[in-house]
Design a protein around this motif. Structure first.
Motif, PDB file in Angstrom:
ATOM      1  N   TRP A 275      53.401  51.864  48.706  1.00 27.35           N
ATOM      2  CA  TRP A 275      53.332  50.898  49.780  1.00 27.35           C
ATOM      3  C   TRP A 275      51.922  50.419  50.133  1.00 27.35           C
ATOM      4  O   TRP A 275      51.351  49.497  50.217  1.00 27.35           O
ATOM      5  N   LYS A 276      51.197  51.571  50.243  1.00 30.38           N
ATOM      6  CA  LYS A 276      49.678  51.574  50.653  1.00 30.38           C
ATOM      7  C   LYS A 276      48.986  50.695  49.702  1.00 30.38           C
ATOM      8  O   LYS A 276      48.130  49.646  50.039  1.00 30.38           O
ATOM      9  N   GLN A 277      49.056  50.713  48.472  1.00 30.75           N
ATOM     10  CA  GLN A 277      48.493  50.098  47.388  1.00 30.75           C
ATOM     11  C   GLN A 277      48.989  48.529  47.215  1.00 30.75           C
ATOM     12  O   GLN A 277      48.353  47.704  47.082  1.00 30.75           O
ATOM     13  N   ALA A 278      50.410  48.564  47.517  1.00 33.99           N
ATOM     14  CA  ALA A 278      50.812  47.074  47.561  1.00 33.99           C
ATOM     15  C   ALA A 278      50.279  46.342  48.578  1.00 33.99           C
ATOM     16  O   ALA A 278      49.967  45.008  48.591  1.00 33.99           O
TER      17      ALA A 278
ATOM     18  N   ALA B 216      47.328  46.597  50.141  1.00 30.28           N
ATOM     19  CA  ALA B 216      45.917  46.554  49.994  1.00 30.28           C
ATOM     20  C   ALA B 216      45.866  45.259  49.067  1.00 30.28           C
ATOM     21  O   ALA B 216      44.965  44.372  48.872  1.00 30.28           O
ATOM     22  N   TYR B 217      46.786  45.295  47.895  1.00 28.72           N
ATOM     23  CA  TYR B 217      46.772  44.229  46.943  1.00 28.72           C
ATOM     24  C   TYR B 217      47.131  42.828  47.491  1.00 28.72           C
ATOM     25  O   TYR B 217      46.353  41.863  47.238  1.00 28.72           O
ATOM     26  N   PHE B 218      48.057  42.737  48.377  1.00 25.80           N
ATOM     27  CA  PHE B 218      48.397  41.370  48.978  1.00 25.80           C
ATOM     28  C   PHE B 218      47.415  41.159  50.102  1.00 25.80           C
ATOM     29  O   PHE B 218      46.929  39.809  50.171  1.00 25.80           O
ATOM     30  N   GLN B 219      46.851  41.965  50.574  1.00 29.81           N
ATOM     31  CA  GLN B 219      45.507  41.656  51.495  1.00 29.81           C
ATOM     32  C   GLN B 219      44.262  41.126  50.860  1.00 29.81           C
ATOM     33  O   GLN B 219      43.905  40.201  51.273  1.00 29.81           O
ATOM     34  N   ALA B 220      44.300  41.686  49.601  1.00 31.72           N
ATOM     35  CA  ALA B 220      43.057  41.268  48.646  1.00 31.72           C
ATOM     36  C   ALA B 220      43.171  39.660  48.190  1.00 31.72           C
ATOM     37  O   ALA B 220      42.737  38.780  47.928  1.00 31.72           O
ATOM     38  N   LEU B 221      44.742  39.432  47.862  1.00 28.81           N
ATOM     39  CA  LEU B 221      45.115  38.189  47.273  1.00 28.81           C
ATOM     40  C   LEU B 221      44.733  37.125  48.557  1.00 28.81           C
ATOM     41  O   LEU B 221      44.515  35.856  48.155  1.00 28.81           O
ATOM     42  N   SER B 222      45.199  37.441  49.758  1.00 27.96           N
ATOM     43  CA  SER B 222      44.767  36.704  50.724  1.00 27.96           C
ATOM     44  C   SER B 222      43.490  36.121  50.902  1.00 27.96           C
ATOM     45  O   SER B 222      43.155  34.937  51.271  1.00 27.96           O
TER      46      SER B 222
ATOM     47  N   VAL C 144      38.587  45.828  35.878  1.00 30.25           N
ATOM     48  CA  VAL C 144      37.920  46.184  37.103  1.00 30.25           C
ATOM     49  C   VAL C 144      38.343  44.991  38.125  1.00 30.25           C
ATOM     50  O   VAL C 144      38.510  45.263  39.199  1.00 30.25           O
ATOM     51  N   THR C 145      38.679  43.936  37.685  1.00 31.98           N
ATOM     52  CA  THR C 145      39.309  42.765  38.535  1.00 31.98           C
ATOM     53  C   THR C 145      40.423  43.298  39.138  1.00 31.98           C
ATOM     54  O   THR C 145      40.492  43.329  40.391  1.00 31.98           O
ATOM     55  N   TRP C 146      41.544  43.858  38.584  1.00 32.18           N
ATOM     56  CA  TRP C 146      42.701  44.582  38.871  1.00 32.18           C
ATOM     57  C   TRP C 146      42.583  45.638  39.774  1.00 32.18           C
ATOM     58  O   TRP C 146      43.342  45.816  40.902  1.00 32.18           O
ATOM     59  N   GLU C 147      41.459  46.125  39.586  1.00 28.77           N
ATOM     60  CA  GLU C 147      41.197  47.617  40.121  1.00 28.77           C
ATOM     61  C   GLU C 147      40.679  47.310  41.687  1.00 28.77           C
ATOM     62  O   GLU C 147      40.992  47.772  42.767  1.00 28.77           O
ATOM     63  N   GLN C 148      39.907  46.069  41.622  1.00 31.18           N
ATOM     64  CA  GLN C 148      39.130  45.699  42.891  1.00 31.18           C
ATOM     65  C   GLN C 148      40.568  45.249  43.955  1.00 31.18           C
ATOM     66  O   GLN C 148      40.388  45.499  44.872  1.00 31.18           O
ATOM     67  N   ARG C 149      41.380  44.472  43.041  1.00 35.32           N
ATOM     68  CA  ARG C 149      42.324  43.975  43.889  1.00 35.32           C
ATOM     69  C   ARG C 149      43.351  45.077  44.537  1.00 35.32           C
ATOM     70  O   ARG C 149      44.006  44.973  45.589  1.00 35.32           O
TER      71      ARG C 149
END
Length: 588
Positions: free
Chosen positions: A557-560, A562-568, A481-486
Motif C-alpha cells: 500500500w505504501k508503494q501504491a 507513493a506511485y499515485f502521488q507521483a502521477l498527480s 529509472v523513470t518507473w523507480e522514480q514514480r
C-alpha cells in the motif's frame, strides 16, 4: 629468443585459453606484439572499449564454462575494466585481467598514467592481484591467477610493468630457495555431501506438505535432477533471474522469475509454502521469500559461505547442484496428496493467460511486452539470449519461455547497463554456429551497444551462422529509472530521463548490417521472421510506449500510494494512468 610476453601467450594457450578480449595501449604493447608473433590458436579480440572487453570476458565464462581473459593498458585502460570485472565478480564468474603498468623504475614518481593498481583492484580481484617484477614469477602468476579464478569463481589480476613484458622469458624457475614451481594439472573435488547430511536434508523436505523450490544460476546444467526432485516432492519451482535457463519455462509447475521482475505465481508460491529448497542461488531480496519462521528450509550451494545468507536454513549442503540432487533423490519420499502441486499449476496457467492478454493490450505505438511475447515461440532451440538492464529485463523475465538447449544471461548481481550487446558478441564468438539475440533498451544501446555494433559489422562474415539479432526498445526514455522514480513518489524528471533520438536501424544499415524499424504492432511478428531469415546480423529497432508499466507481482500500500502521488505531478499522468489500468485489467 622468447620474451616474457611470448611466454604469457604460450602459457595461456597451454591452459586451453582460446580467446582474449582487450584494447591495446603503450602500457601493454609488449603483450600486444606477442599476439602478432604467435601461431598458436589463441585469438585476440579487439573491442571498442576496455569495459566491454571485461563484459565479454564475463559473458565468455558464462556461456562456455571456461575462464574469461581480458587485457588492458595502464592507467585509464585498467580503470575502464573495473565495471565489467565487478559484473564477473558479483555473478561468480572466473575472469583473469592482465593489465599494463609503467616501468618499474618510474613507479612512485607520479609518472604519466601511473595508477596504484593494487589499490584499484584490491576489492574486485581480492582473491589474487599481484605485480610481476621478474620473469621468474610469470609462470606461477599465470598459473595461480587462472587456478584461483576457476576454484573460487572469482576475478583475479596480474599487473605487468611494461619493461618486464620484454625481458627474456624464464620457462622454469631455478630449483633453489625462494622459487616456486606451479603446474597446469586438473583439480578434482568431492562434490557431494555425505549420507548423513543428505538424510538430514531429506528429513526436512519429506515432512513438508507445501514445498517450494528456488533455483539460481548454480543449478544450470541440472535440469533433469531439478525436475525429478520437484516431481517427487510435488513442488512448485521459482527461478532467480540468472537461473532462468535452469528449467524449462513451459513446465506447468514452473512459476517463473521471482522478485520485482517476477511473477504472481512465484509470489503466491513463496507466501504459501511450508518448506523451501534453494539450489544454487544467492537471490538477494528476502521480502520475496517466505516470512521468516513460516517455512523450514534446505539449501544447496557449491560455496559454503553462501549458505544461510538470505533465509534461515536448517540444513545446508555444500556441493555441486546436479550431483547433490542426484544423491538426495533416493532419500526423498513421494507425495500422495497433489493438491499443492495442482494449485500451483492453476496459478501458472492463469498467469500465462494474463501475460498474453497484457502483451496484446494496445499502446502508443507498440506495447513492449508484445515484442518479447512474439519472439518467444520463434526462438530456435539452440538460441543464446542476452538481455540488458532496464525494462527489457522485466519483459525478458516474464514473457520469454526458455526451453532446454537454450542459454541466456544478463548482469545479475551488478545489474549494469551496457552489457547486452557485448554479451551477445562474446556468445557469438564462442558459438558462431548458434543464433544469438540481444534484447536491449535504448539507454543501454547508447552506452555500449552502438560501439560494439562496429565490431559485429567487422567480424560477422567469419561466422558459420550469421544470425545475431540486436533488438532495441526505442522509447526515448531511461525507462526503468523513470518507473523507480514514480514508485518512490517522484514524478518523471524530463531533464534526467529523456534520451536523445537516434536512428538505430539506419545506423545498422550504414554499418552493412540489416536494419529494420518497427512502429506498428501488426509488424512485430513478421519483423522477427525477417530477422531470423536474414543473411547477416540484424538491428531490429522497435518504437515502444514508455508508459506501459512493468507491474510488480506485489504492490504494498505504501508503494501504491507513493506511485499515485507521483502521477498527480507527472506530465505523462494521463497516459501512464490509462496504461496502468489497462495492464491491471488485462486477463481478468
Amino acid at each position: 629468443m622468447q620474451n616474457v610476453s611470448d611466454f604469457i601467450v604460450k602459457r595461456l594457450d597451454q591452459w586451453g585459453i582460446r580467446r582474449v578480449f582487450g584494447y591495446p595501449g603503450d602500457g601493454i604493447n609488449g603483450l600486444m606484439a606477442a599476439f602478432g608473433r604467435t601461431d598458436l590458436p589463441l585469438e585476440f579480440v579487439q573491442t571498442r572499449h576496455e569495459e566491454t572487453a571485461a563484459l565479454m570476458a564475463c559473458a565468455h565464462a558464462k556461456f562456455t564454462g571456461q575462464v574469461g581473459v581480458c587485457v588492458a593498458t595502464s592507467g585509464p585502460g585498467a580503470i575502464h575494466l573495473a565495471n565489467g570485472l565487478y559484473d564477473a565478480r558479483m555473478d561468480h564468474q572466473p575472469v583473469v585481467a592482465i593489465v599494463g603498468q609503467q616501468a618499474r623504475s618510474a613507479l612512485g614518481t607520479n609518472y604519466q598514467q601511473e595508477v596504484d593498481l593494487h589499490s584499484l583492484f584490491k576489492d574486485v580481484a581480492r582473491d589474487f592481484v599481484h605485480t610481476a617484477s621478474t620473469p621468474t614469477q610469470l609462470r606461477h602468476l599465470i598459473d595461480r591467477a587462472l587456478r584461483i579464478a576457476m576454484e573460487r569463481r572469482s576475478v583475479t589480476c596480474i599487473i605487468l610493468p611494461n619493461d618486464v613484458q620484454t625481458l627474456p622469458a624464464v620457462e622454469a624457475p631455478p630449483r633453489e630457495h625462494g622459487t616456486t614451481h606451479t603446474g597446469i594439472g586438473y583439480t578434482h573435488h568431492a562434490n557431494v555431501p555425505d549420507a548423513h547430511a543428505l538424510r538430514n536434508a531429506a528429513d526436512v523436505l519429506n515432512k513438508g506438505e507445501r514445498v517450494a523450490m528456488l533455483v539460481g544460476a548454480g543449478a544450470i546444467g541440472a535440469e533433469e535432477e531439478l525436475r525429478q526432485v520437484a516431481d517427487v516432492l510435488g513442488a512448485g519451482v521459482a527461478k532467480a533471474l540468472l537461473g532462468k535457463p535452469a528449467l524449462d519455462d513451459r513446465l506447468p509447475y514452473v512459476t517463473g522469475s521471482i522478485g520485482m521482475l517476477g511473477t504472481q505465481p512465484s509470489w503466491e508460491l513463496m507466501n504459501g509454502c511450508d518448506t523451501l529448497l534453494m539450489v544454487g542461488t544467492a537471490f538477494p531480496y528476502s521480502e520475496f521469500l517466505p516470512p521468516e519462521g513460516q517455512a523450514r528450509a534446505v539449501q544447496i550451494d557449491r560455496d559454503g559461505s553462501m549458505l544461510n545468507l538470505r533465509y534461515p536454513v536448517e540444513v545446508g549442503l555444500v556441493g555441486d547442484a546436479r550431483q547433490t540432487l542426484q544423491a538426495l533423490v533416493p532419500f526423498l519420499e513421494s507425495r500422495s496428496d497433489d493438491a499443492w502441486r495442482k494449485r500451483i499449476e492453476g496459478l501458472v496457467s492463469e498467469w500465462w493467460r494474463k501475460m498474453e492478454a497484457r502483451a496484446m493490450v494496445d499502446a502508443d505505438p507498440v506495447n513492449p511486452q508484445r515484442v518479447f511475447w512474439e519472439l518467444s515461440p520463434r526462438l530456435p532451440d539452440d538460441s543464446i539470449i542476452t538481455c540488458d538492464s532496464g525494462t527489457a529485463a522485466n519483459w525478458y523475465a516474464r514473457d520469454i519461455k526458455l526451453r532446454p538447449g537454450m542459454q541466456a544471461s544478463l548482469s545479475g548481481g551488478l545489474a549494469t547497463m551496457g552489457c547486452g550487446v557485448p554479451y551477445a558478441l562474446a556468445a557469438k564468438l564462442a558459438s558462431p554456429g548458434r543464433p544469438v539475440f540481444a534484447l536491449v533498451g535504448d539507454g543501454a544501446m547508447q552506452m555500449n551497444g552502438l560501439n560494439e555494433l562496429i565490431t559485429i559489422a567487422d567480424r560477422w562474415r567469419d561466422w558459420q551462422n550469421p544470425t545475431l539479432v540486436v533488438m532495441v526498445l526505442n522509447n526515448g526514455d531511461l525507462n526503468e529509472v523513470t518507473w523507480e522514480q514514480r514508485a518512490e513518489g517522484d514524478p518523471r524528471v524530463d531533464v534526467t530521463q529523456r534520451l536523445p533520438p537516434f536512428p538505430y536501424a539506419e545506423y545498422g544499415r550504414m554499418l552493412g548490417l540489416h536494419g529494420m524499424r518497427v512502429d506498428r504492432p501488426d509488424r512485430i511478428a513478421s519483423a522477427w521472421e525477417e530477422a531470423l531469415s536474414a543473411d547477416r546480423p540484424v538491428v531490429l529497432e522497435v518504437v515502444v510506449d514508455p508508459n506501459v508499466p512493468p507491474l510488480p507481482p506485489h504492490i504494498p500500500w505504501k508503494q501504491a500510494r507513493a506511485y499515485f502521488q507521483a502521477l498527480s505531478k507527472d506530465d505523462e499522468r494521463g497516459s501512464v494512468l490509462r496504461s496502468t489500468l489497462k495492464q491491471w485489467w488485462a486477463g481478468r
